[in-house]
Design a protein around this motif. Structure first.
Motif, mmCIF file in Angstrom:
data_model
loop_
_atom_site.group_PDB
_atom_site.id
_atom_site.type_symbol
_atom_site.label_atom_id
_atom_site.label_comp_id
_atom_site.label_asym_id
_atom_site.label_seq_id
_atom_site.Cartn_x
_atom_site.Cartn_y
_atom_site.Cartn_z
ATOM 1 N N GLY A 19 30.957 62.151 -2.450
ATOM 2 C CA GLY A 19 30.737 61.223 -3.565
ATOM 3 C C GLY A 19 31.444 62.189 -4.810
ATOM 4 N N GLY A 23 34.684 61.269 -7.218
ATOM 5 C CA GLY A 23 34.567 61.397 -8.817
ATOM 6 C C GLY A 23 35.615 62.400 -9.187
ATOM 7 N N ARG A 91 26.416 57.730 -3.339
ATOM 8 C CA ARG A 91 26.357 57.155 -4.708
ATOM 9 C C ARG A 91 25.769 58.272 -5.600
ATOM 10 N N SER A 92 24.666 59.025 -5.344
ATOM 11 C CA SER A 92 24.387 60.128 -6.204
ATOM 12 C C SER A 92 25.482 61.223 -6.512
ATOM 13 N N ILE A 94 28.817 60.565 -6.723
ATOM 14 C CA ILE A 94 29.910 59.903 -7.412
ATOM 15 C C ILE A 94 29.416 59.642 -8.654
ATOM 16 N N VAL A 95 28.209 59.159 -9.110
ATOM 17 C CA VAL A 95 27.677 59.019 -10.125
ATOM 18 C C VAL A 95 27.410 60.216 -11.092
ATOM 19 N N THR A 96 27.258 61.227 -10.410
ATOM 20 C CA THR A 96 27.051 62.651 -11.143
ATOM 21 C C THR A 96 28.451 63.116 -11.410
ATOM 22 N N SER A 97 29.415 62.862 -10.780
ATOM 23 C CA SER A 97 30.770 63.238 -10.904
ATOM 24 C C SER A 97 31.197 62.558 -12.219
ATOM 25 N N VAL A 98 31.264 61.099 -11.961
ATOM 26 C CA VAL A 98 31.955 60.386 -13.051
ATOM 27 C C VAL A 98 31.356 60.280 -14.250
ATOM 28 N N THR A 99 29.857 60.452 -14.229
ATOM 29 C CA THR A 99 29.082 60.484 -15.745
ATOM 30 C C THR A 99 29.201 61.874 -16.374
ATOM 31 N N ASN A 100 29.813 62.786 -15.579
ATOM 32 C CA ASN A 100 29.783 64.380 -15.971
ATOM 33 C C ASN A 100 30.982 64.361 -17.095
#
Length: 181
Positions: A19, A23, A91-92, A94-100
């Motif tokens: 993920g 991201g 999901r954890s 990709i969300v961490t990477s994309v929202t960082n």
């Protein structure tokens, strides 16, 4: 990811790595498609990203400092073969990477200064693939290192100190970003 590896959940950590890598590739593609030009044309947007990134760094730094004061409970491994565990871990990541905001700031600034404006599509594709491979290798290496029993035992003893130092550095970096312009 390293927490998962430290708690003996390497399989789950590898799904987080996938993920995180996805991201990173997302941010590379966004950066290569001209976000830097958009930020140059709209200084308020660039400023907003700087402030958001600074707030993220300060908030995360404070979270690390607070966490260093509490004992950590290591979780027991969950069945990594379970598809819901894999999906949740991916999901954890990709969300961490994309929202960082650090990913956006780093790739946008790197490509704005280093990428030739008339680079051929093949070069852009090769750059994206290379970043994906490097991201995957780096994060899998972290999982591998933190997954070894000997390192886990040593790291757990110094983890509060590492969290305090890293948290303090992030808070300082966040304030430096605020006052740098």
């Amino acid at each position: 990811m390293s927490d998962l590896a430290l708690s003996g959940r390497q399989r789950e950590a590898r799904w987080v790595v996938l993920g995180l890598t996805a991201g990173s590739i997302f941010w590379v593609i966004i950066a290569l498609t001209g976000v830097s030009a958009l930020l140059d044309r709209h200084p308020w947007l660039s400023s907003s990203m700087r402030w958001a990134g600074s707030a993220y760094l300060i908030g995360y730094g404070i979270k690390l400092i607070r966490a260093s004061r509490r004992p950590r409970m290591r979780e027991t491994p969950r069945p990594a073969g379970d598809p819901s565990v894999r999906r949740g871990a991916f999901r954890s990541g990709i969300v961490t990477s994309v929202t960082n905001p650090k990913g956006a700031a780093f790739w946008t600034s790197a490509f704005a200064t280093l990428m030739p404006p008339d680079a051929p599509n093949g070069f852009l594709l090769a750059t994206t693939v290379l970043v994906g491979i490097l991201s995957l290798a780096w994060h899998l290496g972290i999982v591998r290192v933190f997954g070894t029993r000997r390192l886990r035992a040593g790291y757990v003893r110094i983890e509060p100190l590492v969290d305090r130092v890293a948290g303090s550095a992030l808070v300082l970096l966040g304030f430096q970003r605020i006052f740098s312009r």
